[in-house]
Design a protein around this motif. Structure first.
Motif, PDB file in Angstrom:
ATOM      1  N   ASP A 162       0.854  -1.189   0.000  1.00  0.00           N
ATOM      2  CA  ASP A 162       0.000   0.000   0.000  1.00  0.00           C
ATOM      3  C   ASP A 162       0.893   1.242   0.000  1.00  0.00           C
ATOM      4  N   TYR A 196       0.126   4.246   0.208  1.00  0.00           N
ATOM      5  CA  TYR A 196      -0.355   5.326   1.074  1.00  0.00           C
ATOM      6  C   TYR A 196      -0.007   5.082   2.540  1.00  0.00           C
ATOM      7  N   CYS A 197       0.403   3.877   2.870  1.00  0.00           N
ATOM      8  CA  CYS A 197       0.640   3.463   4.253  1.00  0.00           C
ATOM      9  C   CYS A 197       2.069   3.812   4.672  1.00  0.00           C
ATOM     10  N   GLN A 205      -1.387   1.137  -5.796  1.00  0.00           N
ATOM     11  CA  GLN A 205      -1.901   2.258  -6.565  1.00  0.00           C
ATOM     12  C   GLN A 205      -1.357   2.262  -7.992  1.00  0.00           C
ATOM     13  N   TYR A 242      -3.210   2.610   9.517  1.00  0.00           N
ATOM     14  CA  TYR A 242      -3.464   4.038   9.265  1.00  0.00           C
ATOM     15  C   TYR A 242      -3.647   4.785  10.579  1.00  0.00           C
ATOM     16  N   LYS A 300      -1.316   8.010   7.101  1.00  0.00           N
ATOM     17  CA  LYS A 300      -1.221   7.827   5.651  1.00  0.00           C
ATOM     18  C   LYS A 300      -0.442   8.981   5.047  1.00  0.00           C
ATOM     19  N   THR A 301       0.135   8.734   3.876  1.00  0.00           N
ATOM     20  CA  THR A 301       0.768   9.814   3.137  1.00  0.00           C
ATOM     21  C   THR A 301      -0.314  10.584   2.404  1.00  0.00           C
ATOM     22  N   GLU A 302       0.007  11.779   1.972  1.00  0.00           N
ATOM     23  CA  GLU A 302      -0.943  12.587   1.212  1.00  0.00           C
ATOM     24  C   GLU A 302      -1.087  12.097  -0.214  1.00  0.00           C
ATOM     25  N   GLN A 303      -0.052  11.451  -0.715  1.00  0.00           N
ATOM     26  CA  GLN A 303      -0.086  10.921  -2.074  1.00  0.00           C
ATOM     27  C   GLN A 303       0.632   9.589  -2.090  1.00  0.00           C
ATOM     28  N   SER A 304       0.301   8.787  -3.062  1.00  0.00           N
ATOM     29  CA  SER A 304       0.956   7.498  -3.201  1.00  0.00           C
ATOM     30  C   SER A 304       2.342   7.701  -3.790  1.00  0.00           C
ATOM     31  N   CYS A 315       7.424  10.087  -3.855  1.00  0.00           N
ATOM     32  CA  CYS A 315       6.615  10.630  -2.770  1.00  0.00           C
ATOM     33  C   CYS A 315       7.467  11.587  -1.953  1.00  0.00           C
TER      34      CYS A 315
END
Length: 155
Positions: free
Chosen positions: A17, A19-20, A45, A126, A131-135, A141
Motif C-alpha cells: 500500500d 499510502y501506508c 496504486q 493508518y 497515511k501519506t498525502e499521495q501514493s 513521494c
C-alpha cells in the motif's frame, strides 16, 4: 544497498500500500538490505493506475484490489501469491541476516500466531502510522522534511 541485480536471481514482486507510512518505511528498509532475490516493489496504486497487474507482474492472475489493501502480497515469477505473514516470511527467506527468522514460522502454531499479529497491525496501520498525502506510485513521494532537507524519494 540491495545486491539483487545479479543474473539468475529469483525475482519477487512485493505488492504494498503506497499510502501506508508503515508499508513505505518497511519497503525503504528492505531496499537497504541485501537479498539473494531481485525484489521488485510495486505499490497497489500503480497496479490500479495501469489497470492490470499483468503488465507489471508477469504470470499474475486477476487481482482483487480490496484484498491487496488488506495485506501485503508477494508474487513469485510463476504468479504464486503469498499474503500477509506468508508474504513477509517469503521475503525474509531471501534477506541476508533475517533468514533465520523465517525458521520460526515453521514451528507448529507460529503460522497462526504470526497471521493474527499481522492482521492486528494491518487493520490499525493508518490509525497508528497514518497515511501519506499521495501514493509513491507515481513521480515518487515526499516524506516529512527535516529542517533544511529536501526529501524527494522515488520507487
Amino acid at each position: 544497498m540491495n545486491d539483487t541485480k545479479q543474473s539468475g536471481a529469483e525475482r519477487l514482486y512485493v505488492i504494498y500500500d503506497g499510502y501506508c507510512n508503515l508499508c513505505l518505511a518497511s519497503v525503504a528498509r528492505l531496499k537497504e538490505l541485501r537479498s539473494n532475490a531481485d525484489l521488485q516493489f510495486v505499490p497497489i496504486q500503480q497496479l490500479e493506475a495501469e489497470g492490470e497487474g499483468q503488465q507489471l507482474i508477469p504470470n499474475i492472475g486477476q487481482l482483487k484490489y480490496a484484498e491487496l489493501y488488506e495485506k501485503m502480497h508477494v508474487a513469485d515469477e510463476s504468479g504464486q501469491l503469498f499474503a500477509g505473514a506468508d508474504g513477509v516470511v517469503r521475503v525474509l527467506r531471501t534477506v541476508k541476516g533475517l533468514r533465520r527468522l523465517a525458521f520460526f514460522y515453521r514451528i507448529p502454531g507460529m503460522r497462526k500466531i504470526a497471521d493474527r499479529m499481522y492482521r492486528y497491525v494491518a487493520n490499525r496501520r493508518y490509525e497508528w502510522f497514518s497515511k501519506t498525502e499521495q501514493s509513491c506510485s507515481v513521480n515518487g513521494c515526499e516524506l516529512p522534511q527535516r529542517r533544511g532537507e529536501n526529501n524527494k524519494h522515488g520507487n
